[in-house]
Design a protein around this motif. Sequence first.
Motif, PDB file in Angstrom:
ATOM      1  N   GLU A  13       6.544  -7.177   2.566  1.00 19.80           N
ATOM      2  CA  GLU A  13       5.252  -7.813   2.379  1.00 19.80           C
ATOM      3  C   GLU A  13       4.257  -6.746   1.936  1.00 19.80           C
ATOM      4  O   GLU A  13       4.386  -5.583   2.297  1.00 19.80           O
ATOM      5  CB  GLU A  13       4.795  -8.481   3.671  1.00 19.80           C
ATOM      6  N   VAL A  14       3.276  -7.171   1.154  1.00 18.40           N
ATOM      7  CA  VAL A  14       2.314  -6.226   0.582  1.00 18.40           C
ATOM      8  C   VAL A  14       0.906  -6.680   0.946  1.00 18.40           C
ATOM      9  O   VAL A  14       0.360  -7.592   0.326  1.00 18.40           O
ATOM     10  CB  VAL A  14       2.477  -6.128  -0.952  1.00 18.40           C
ATOM     11  N   GLY A  55      -8.651   5.579  -4.777  1.00 17.51           N
ATOM     12  CA  GLY A  55      -7.332   6.117  -5.118  1.00 17.51           C
ATOM     13  C   GLY A  55      -6.260   5.066  -5.289  1.00 17.51           C
ATOM     14  O   GLY A  55      -5.149   5.390  -5.704  1.00 17.51           O
ATOM     15  N   LEU A  56      -6.563   3.806  -4.963  1.00 18.50           N
ATOM     16  CA  LEU A  56      -5.555   2.759  -5.146  1.00 18.50           C
ATOM     17  C   LEU A  56      -5.175   2.640  -6.625  1.00 18.50           C
ATOM     18  O   LEU A  56      -4.014   2.432  -6.958  1.00 18.50           O
ATOM     19  CB  LEU A  56      -6.044   1.413  -4.615  1.00 18.50           C
ATOM     20  N   PHE A  57      -6.175   2.807  -7.493  1.00 14.65           N
ATOM     21  CA  PHE A  57      -5.946   2.788  -8.937  1.00 14.65           C
ATOM     22  C   PHE A  57      -6.479   4.080  -9.527  1.00 14.65           C
ATOM     23  O   PHE A  57      -7.495   4.602  -9.075  1.00 14.65           O
ATOM     24  CB  PHE A  57      -6.682   1.612  -9.594  1.00 14.65           C
ATOM     25  N   ASP A  58      -5.789   4.603 -10.546  1.00 14.17           N
ATOM     26  CA  ASP A  58      -6.326   5.783 -11.227  1.00 14.17           C
ATOM     27  C   ASP A  58      -7.308   5.330 -12.313  1.00 14.17           C
ATOM     28  O   ASP A  58      -7.544   4.125 -12.492  1.00 14.17           O
ATOM     29  CB  ASP A  58      -5.210   6.685 -11.769  1.00 14.17           C
ATOM     30  N   ASP A  59      -7.871   6.262 -13.035  1.00  9.32           N
ATOM     31  CA  ASP A  59      -8.877   5.935 -14.052  1.00  9.32           C
ATOM     32  C   ASP A  59      -8.324   5.063 -15.170  1.00  9.32           C
ATOM     33  O   ASP A  59      -9.075   4.339 -15.832  1.00  9.32           O
ATOM     34  CB  ASP A  59      -9.480   7.214 -14.645  1.00  9.32           C
ATOM     35  N   ALA A  60      -7.015   5.100 -15.400  1.00 10.29           N
ATOM     36  CA  ALA A  60      -6.392   4.291 -16.452  1.00 10.29           C
ATOM     37  C   ALA A  60      -5.952   2.909 -15.956  1.00 10.29           C
ATOM     38  O   ALA A  60      -5.404   2.118 -16.714  1.00 10.29           O
ATOM     39  CB  ALA A  60      -5.193   5.034 -17.040  1.00 10.29           C
ATOM     40  N   GLY A  61      -6.166   2.623 -14.650  1.00 10.15           N
ATOM     41  CA  GLY A  61      -5.775   1.337 -14.094  1.00 10.15           C
ATOM     42  C   GLY A  61      -4.362   1.283 -13.559  1.00 10.15           C
ATOM     43  O   GLY A  61      -3.877   0.223 -13.179  1.00 10.15           O
ATOM     44  N   ILE A  93       0.627  -3.186 -11.261  1.00  5.87           N
ATOM     45  CA  ILE A  93       2.015  -3.333 -10.819  1.00  5.87           C
ATOM     46  C   ILE A  93       2.915  -3.779 -11.967  1.00  5.87           C
ATOM     47  O   ILE A  93       4.085  -3.402 -12.024  1.00  5.87           O
ATOM     48  CB  ILE A  93       2.141  -4.255  -9.592  1.00  5.87           C
ATOM     49  N   ALA A  94       2.368  -4.536 -12.919  1.00  2.00           N
ATOM     50  CA  ALA A  94       3.168  -4.955 -14.082  1.00  2.00           C
ATOM     51  C   ALA A  94       3.633  -3.745 -14.879  1.00  2.00           C
ATOM     52  O   ALA A  94       4.722  -3.765 -15.468  1.00  2.00           O
ATOM     53  CB  ALA A  94       2.364  -5.900 -14.965  1.00  2.00           C
ATOM     54  N   ILE A 116      -1.376   2.229 -10.747  1.00  2.00           N
ATOM     55  CA  ILE A 116      -1.336   2.359  -9.291  1.00  2.00           C
ATOM     56  C   ILE A 116      -1.423   3.850  -8.958  1.00  2.00           C
ATOM     57  O   ILE A 116      -0.708   4.668  -9.534  1.00  2.00           O
ATOM     58  CB  ILE A 116      -0.033   1.756  -8.721  1.00  2.00           C
ATOM     59  N   GLY A 117      -2.311   4.175  -8.031  1.00  2.00           N
ATOM     60  CA  GLY A 117      -2.519   5.565  -7.644  1.00  2.00           C
ATOM     61  C   GLY A 117      -1.315   6.152  -6.932  1.00  2.00           C
ATOM     62  O   GLY A 117      -0.451   5.426  -6.421  1.00  2.00           O
ATOM     63  N   PRO A 118      -1.253   7.490  -6.868  1.00  2.00           N
ATOM     64  CA  PRO A 118      -0.076   8.168  -6.303  1.00  2.00           C
ATOM     65  C   PRO A 118       0.215   7.810  -4.849  1.00  2.00           C
ATOM     66  O   PRO A 118       1.378   7.785  -4.448  1.00  2.00           O
ATOM     67  CB  PRO A 118      -0.385   9.659  -6.462  1.00  2.00           C
ATOM     68  N   GLY A 119      -0.797   7.488  -4.062  1.00  2.00           N
ATOM     69  CA  GLY A 119      -0.572   7.169  -2.655  1.00  2.00           C
ATOM     70  C   GLY A 119       0.175   5.868  -2.431  1.00  2.00           C
ATOM     71  O   GLY A 119       0.757   5.663  -1.365  1.00  2.00           O
ATOM     72  N   SER A 120       0.170   4.984  -3.408  1.00  2.00           N
ATOM     73  CA  SER A 120       0.821   3.679  -3.271  1.00  2.00           C
ATOM     74  C   SER A 120       1.983   3.483  -4.230  1.00  2.00           C
ATOM     75  O   SER A 120       2.675   2.465  -4.170  1.00  2.00           O
ATOM     76  CB  SER A 120      -0.210   2.564  -3.514  1.00  2.00           C
ATOM     77  N   GLN A 121       2.225   4.436  -5.118  1.00  2.00           N
ATOM     78  CA  GLN A 121       3.251   4.276  -6.153  1.00  2.00           C
ATOM     79  C   GLN A 121       4.645   4.043  -5.594  1.00  2.00           C
ATOM     80  O   GLN A 121       5.346   3.117  -6.018  1.00  2.00           O
ATOM     81  CB  GLN A 121       3.274   5.488  -7.084  1.00  2.00           C
ATOM     82  N   ALA A 122       5.080   4.857  -4.663  1.00  2.00           N
ATOM     83  CA  ALA A 122       6.453   4.736  -4.164  1.00  2.00           C
ATOM     84  C   ALA A 122       6.672   3.389  -3.479  1.00  2.00           C
ATOM     85  O   ALA A 122       7.690   2.710  -3.724  1.00  2.00           O
ATOM     86  CB  ALA A 122       6.779   5.884  -3.210  1.00  2.00           C
ATOM     87  N   PHE A 123       5.729   2.994  -2.637  1.00  2.00           N
ATOM     88  CA  PHE A 123       5.864   1.716  -1.941  1.00  2.00           C
ATOM     89  C   PHE A 123       5.894   0.554  -2.925  1.00  2.00           C
ATOM     90  O   PHE A 123       6.756  -0.322  -2.858  1.00  2.00           O
ATOM     91  CB  PHE A 123       4.730   1.523  -0.932  1.00  2.00           C
ATOM     92  N   LEU A 124       4.954   0.536  -3.871  1.00  2.00           N
ATOM     93  CA  LEU A 124       4.886  -0.575  -4.810  1.00  2.00           C
ATOM     94  C   LEU A 124       6.029  -0.559  -5.826  1.00  2.00           C
ATOM     95  O   LEU A 124       6.472  -1.615  -6.280  1.00  2.00           O
ATOM     96  CB  LEU A 124       3.520  -0.621  -5.494  1.00  2.00           C
ATOM     97  N   GLN A 125       6.552   0.622  -6.158  1.00  2.00           N
ATOM     98  CA  GLN A 125       7.729   0.667  -7.025  1.00  2.00           C
ATOM     99  C   GLN A 125       8.923   0.075  -6.297  1.00  2.00           C
ATOM    100  O   GLN A 125       9.719  -0.676  -6.882  1.00  2.00           O
ATOM    101  CB  GLN A 125       8.048   2.096  -7.476  1.00  2.00           C
ATOM    102  N   GLY A 126       9.054   0.367  -5.014  1.00  2.00           N
ATOM    103  CA  GLY A 126      10.119  -0.242  -4.216  1.00  2.00           C
ATOM    104  C   GLY A 126       9.983  -1.754  -4.172  1.00  2.00           C
ATOM    105  O   GLY A 126      10.976  -2.484  -4.266  1.00  2.00           O
ATOM    106  N   TRP A 127       8.737  -2.219  -4.045  1.00  2.00           N
ATOM    107  CA  TRP A 127       8.493  -3.660  -4.057  1.00  2.00           C
ATOM    108  C   TRP A 127       8.898  -4.252  -5.413  1.00  2.00           C
ATOM    109  O   TRP A 127       9.566  -5.289  -5.476  1.00  2.00           O
ATOM    110  CB  TRP A 127       7.023  -3.970  -3.757  1.00  2.00           C
ATOM    111  N   MET A 128       8.487  -3.599  -6.506  1.00  2.00           N
ATOM    112  CA  MET A 128       8.810  -4.095  -7.847  1.00  2.00           C
ATOM    113  C   MET A 128      10.323  -4.161  -8.042  1.00  2.00           C
ATOM    114  O   MET A 128      10.843  -5.128  -8.607  1.00  2.00           O
ATOM    115  CB  MET A 128       8.180  -3.211  -8.924  1.00  2.00           C
ATOM    116  N   ASP A 129      11.037  -3.162  -7.566  1.00  2.00           N
ATOM    117  CA  ASP A 129      12.493  -3.167  -7.678  1.00  2.00           C
ATOM    118  C   ASP A 129      13.084  -4.368  -6.947  1.00  2.00           C
ATOM    119  O   ASP A 129      14.015  -5.020  -7.443  1.00  2.00           O
ATOM    120  CB  ASP A 129      13.079  -1.863  -7.145  1.00  2.00           C
TER     121      ASP A 129
END
Length: 182
Positions: free
Chosen positions: A143-144, A151-157, A26-27, A159-172
Amino acid sequence: MSQHKIAVIVGSLRQDSFNRKLATGIARMAPPDFSFNPVRIDDLPLYNQDDDANQAASVKRLKAEIAGSAGVLFVTAEYNRSIPGVLKNAIDNASRPYGQSAWAGKPAAVLGVSIGAIGTALAQQHLRNVLAYLDMPTLGGPEVFIQAKDGLFDDAGNIGPGSQAFLQGWMDKFTGWVKLHA
């Protein structure tokens, strides 16, 4: 552009912790004027009020890192329906001696991931109660409560595509929260 330093406290000591991965992933979603800095809590002594007048070097380091931050991100595991003892110990050490809490006034947010269906919902609720007492304005929503799944994380660590939009909204929301309380 000023830099907003965020202290990141992961409530798990496990090397391959899902919560450590979430904190790292998320960072990477933060805007460029934010930096997320992991704070070490595994070397703190058990809190003992007798030590308030002569705190250990690790406690002084923790308090300095919190004091030097613009906000705090707690990413916690859930142990026995509550926060891990190591996290509570860190909170207690940095809140003392009475009247010298490093936490007071620091904007905060709480996240967590677990293999359980409700994520870390109960641990987060307990932690929010503690943060309210410590006078930390804490982001209320969204709340998260994340369940660890493939799929929560990709191979590079990341956030996976299924959670990206939600967590980007949270980060914003979180970065806006920190700026609001700066």
